[in-house]
Write an enzyme that holds these catalytic residues in place. Structure first.
Site, PDB file in Angstrom:
ATOM      1  N   TYR A  16      -1.601  -0.295  10.361  1.00 40.05           N
ATOM      2  CA  TYR A  16      -1.776  -0.799   8.991  1.00 40.05           C
ATOM      3  C   TYR A  16      -0.594  -0.380   8.121  1.00 40.05           C
ATOM      4  CZ  TYR A  16      -3.749  -1.073   4.241  1.00 40.05           C
ATOM      5  OH  TYR A  16      -3.958  -1.330   2.908  1.00 40.05           O
ATOM      6  N   SER A  59       0.861  -1.189   0.000  1.00 41.06           N
ATOM      7  CA  SER A  59       0.000   0.000   0.000  1.00 41.06           C
ATOM      8  C   SER A  59       0.895   1.236   0.000  1.00 41.06           C
ATOM      9  CB  SER A  59      -0.870   0.029   1.256  1.00 41.06           C
ATOM     10  OG  SER A  59      -1.534   1.276   1.369  1.00 41.06           O
TER      11      SER A  59
END
Ligand code: NAP
Length: 250
Positions: free
Chosen positions: A159, A145
């Site tokens: 995250y 990501s």
């Protein structure tokens, strides 16, 4: 088709994984579609592939657990007996929270699925792909990501940290298996319009954040799938250890 290369897509039932499974089948891959809980969504991906003349099977398995990973690879072995590509896609976010609010349980779940699950799936794939083990090689694409670079402060730094680990793992593994016929790359999606935002309590996140993206829009799962299929393909034969941003410039 009974002889095409075989691709395992973890988290292939929805979002980026589903788009990747569908596109891979169109390009001649036979696909094992993994899901965690949404059997109907996984079956719908497999049915679409079959309707278009491709081959797909589904398998339930939580990539955050050893039992889940064992089920996935047992199905792979019995259904196909080979693996040529792994899209290490299954991943989760959590509710927006500051670091003071993180519980141990939250971090255990996040890292079990986003990091350890990806490393363990890669372990099982390398056993079955490496020329060192008499296999024919293969390609692994880890879904990271842009959060790995941006850090996601004020949203979910846990995250982001899990995705940083995916990037580092990608670089290291690519070098470890570079002479064994295996290429290992990662894609860093930006803000992509999928269900993941709703699962973190922000159903409109993709459209809400569009103004901060240089291209002024979220990406689509299809646009990530296109990049995955490039990295899986022979056209990427000299590409390994790459971290490809697919993020509209952000
Ligand atoms: P999504 O729409 O929420 O879909 C998640 C998929 O992963 C579903 O197929 C789900 O299965 C599966 N899954 C979740 N936990 C699992 C587990 N423990 N074991 C096996 N499968 C599991 O997510 P997405 O947006 O497509 O995200 C896919 C990947 O892209 C993730 O790694 C995510 O971090 C990354 N990513 C997404 C974005 C974005 O903006 N969307 C941006 C950057 C990176 P069920 O259907 O059974 O629930």
């Amino acid at each position: 088709m009974t002889e095409g290369p075989v691709l395992l897509v973890t988290g292939g039932s929805r979002g980026i994984g589903a788009a990747t499974a569908r596109l891979a089948a169109k390009r001649g891959w036979r696909v094992l579609v993994n899901y965690a809980t949404n059997e109907a969504a996984a079956q719908s991906v497999a049915d679409d592939i079959a309707r278009d003349g491709g081959t797909a099977h589904i398998v339930q398995g939580d990539t955050g657990t050893e039992d889940g990973i064992a089920s996935i690879f047992a199905a792979l072995d019995s259904r196909f007996g080979r693996i040529d590509g792994l899209v290490n896609n299954a991943g989760v976010v959590d509710q927006t929270a500051r670091v003071e609010e993180f519980s141990r349980e939250r971090l255990d779940r996040m890292f079990a699925i986003n990091v350890i699950g990806k490393i363990r799936c890669a372990s099982e794939a390398v056993k079955r792909m490496s020329t060192k083990h008499g296999a024919r090689g293969g390609s692994i694409v880890n879904i990271s990501s842009m959060a790995a670079v941006l850090g996601s402060g004020g949203q979910y730094v846990d995250y982001a940290a899990s995705k940083g680990a995916v990037d580092t793992f990608t670089i290291g593994l690519s070098r470890e298996v570079a002479t064994e016929g295996i290429r290992v790359n990662a894609i860093r999606p930006g803000i992509i319009d999928t269900d993941i935002h709703a699962s973190g309590g922000l159903p409109n996140r993709a459209t809400d954040l569009a103004p901060i993206v240089p291209m002024q829009r979220p990406g689509t799962a299809q646009e990530i799938a296109d990049a995955v299929l490039y990295l899986l393909s022979p056209e990427a034969s000299y590409v390994t250890g790459a971290l490809l941003n697919v993020s509209g410039g952000r």
